[in-house]
Design an enzyme around this catalytic site. Structure first.
Site, PDB file in Angstrom:
ATOM      1  N   MET A 134      -9.719   7.692   7.437  1.00 21.78           N
ATOM      2  CA  MET A 134      -9.809   8.490   6.015  1.00 21.78           C
ATOM      3  C   MET A 134     -10.603   9.774   5.871  1.00 21.78           C
ATOM      4  SD  MET A 134      -9.519   4.727   3.951  1.00 21.78           S
ATOM      5  CE  MET A 134     -10.789   4.166   5.015  1.00 21.78           C
ATOM      6  N   LYS A 187      -3.395   3.413  -2.733  1.00 23.97           N
ATOM      7  CA  LYS A 187      -4.717   4.085  -2.903  1.00 23.97           C
ATOM      8  C   LYS A 187      -4.600   5.194  -1.933  1.00 23.97           C
ATOM      9  CE  LYS A 187      -7.699   0.200  -3.948  1.00 23.97           C
ATOM     10  NZ  LYS A 187      -8.027   0.634  -5.278  1.00 23.97           N
ATOM     11  N   ASP A 194       0.774  -1.229  -0.143  1.00 27.55           N
ATOM     12  CA  ASP A 194       0.018   0.071  -0.056  1.00 27.55           C
ATOM     13  C   ASP A 194       0.854   1.297  -0.050  1.00 27.55           C
ATOM     14  OD1 ASP A 194      -2.271  -1.235   0.059  1.00 27.55           O
ATOM     15  OD2 ASP A 194      -3.054  -1.141   1.937  1.00 27.55           O
TER      16      ASP A 194
END
Length: 271
Positions: free
Chosen positions: A189, A77, A55
């Site tokens: 997030m 991402k 990641d």
């Protein structure tokens, strides 16, 4: 295969280390950042892998623990930035496994806490690829502990809520309902949506002076902590920028940080 002295050291600590077989995929949790928070099984995976698909937020010190034979592939991402489509990631894992690679899919925190580990496991299972999930410490707990904010405290809360904020208040989360629980809320997030989420929580009944915090880059050298109140949280985090990875904590447990630090200071406890 990695040098045996590294694996033997792991075996001495853990017992017989798990073997990563050719054509198998391990979905490995890398924890919140600090390599000291990796599990021994995660270290064994890194030592044996032929390919590590990782990641965006994996600490470089964690990646440095890979065996000399390992090839690193980025599949990150980041909110608001170009990202590798999830379907492409799943297809890549399947393709690498089918040519016999010992494969580690390295994910921040725990693979199955807002990490799409379940989706990737399902894709591997449908493709008849052997896989294993190696748990990791989720950032939602590690960040609080690293900031001296207890996730639960007797007399303060009897539950804690983890929620993703990457869709903001326009998503399918009932923020007002979460606010009405009266329990602390840890939001992943959501750095780009702090103000709008704060407004949504206020509409659910949380007062503007509800304790709140943002923890950025938890457990890393660059960790930063902003202690604030719900009504001014967005303003108070402007100085550190919203492009950094961070977690939002809302609830009375935030107040416990100052209490713990004050007690430690008075007792001259070295942290």
């Amino acid at each position: 295969m990695a040098p045996m002295n590294q694996l033997e050291a792991l075996a001495a600590l853990r017992g017989k280390f798990p073997l990563l077989e050719p054509g198998h995929v391990w979905l490995v949790g890398a924890g919140p950042g600090d390599p000291g928070l990796l599990t021994l099984d995660a270290l064994a995976a890194l030592a044996q892998a032929d390919v590590i698909v990782h990641d965006a937020l994996i600490d470089r010190r964690v990646l440095a623990l890979a065996g000399p034979q390992a090839r690193l592939e980025y599949a990150g991402k980041r909110g608001g930035q170009p990202s590798t489509p999830q379907t492409d990631i799943c297809n890549r894992l399947i393709a690498l496994a089918r040519i016999g690679r010992r494969l580690v899919r390295l994910k921040g925190g725990d693979p199955c806490v807002f990490g799409r580990g379940g989706e990737e496991a399902a894709a591997l299972a449908h493709a008849a690829i052997p896989y294993r999930i190696v748990p990791g410490i989720t950032a939602g707990l590690a960040a609080l502990t690293a900031a001296s904010i207890p996730a639960t405290m007797r007399g303060v809360n009897h539950a804690i809520i983890f929620v993703t904020g990457n869709a903001g208040p326009e998503g399918d989360i009932d923020w007002a309902a979460l606010a009405r629980t009266g329990q602390p809320i840890v939001i992943y997030m959501a750095m780009h949506y702090i103000q709008r989420i704060a407004v949504a929580l206020s509409r659910g009944g949380l007062a503007p002076d509800t304790p709140a915090a943002v923890i950025v880059a938890a457990t890393r050298a660059e960790q930063r902590i902003v202690i604030s109140r719900l009504g001014r949280l967005a303003h108070d985090v402007e100085a550190i920028g919203v492009d950094l990875p961070g977690l939002i904590v809302v609830g009375d447990i935030v107040n416990e940080r100052d209490k713990l630090l004050q007690i430690a200071a008075e007792a001259e406890v070295v942290r």
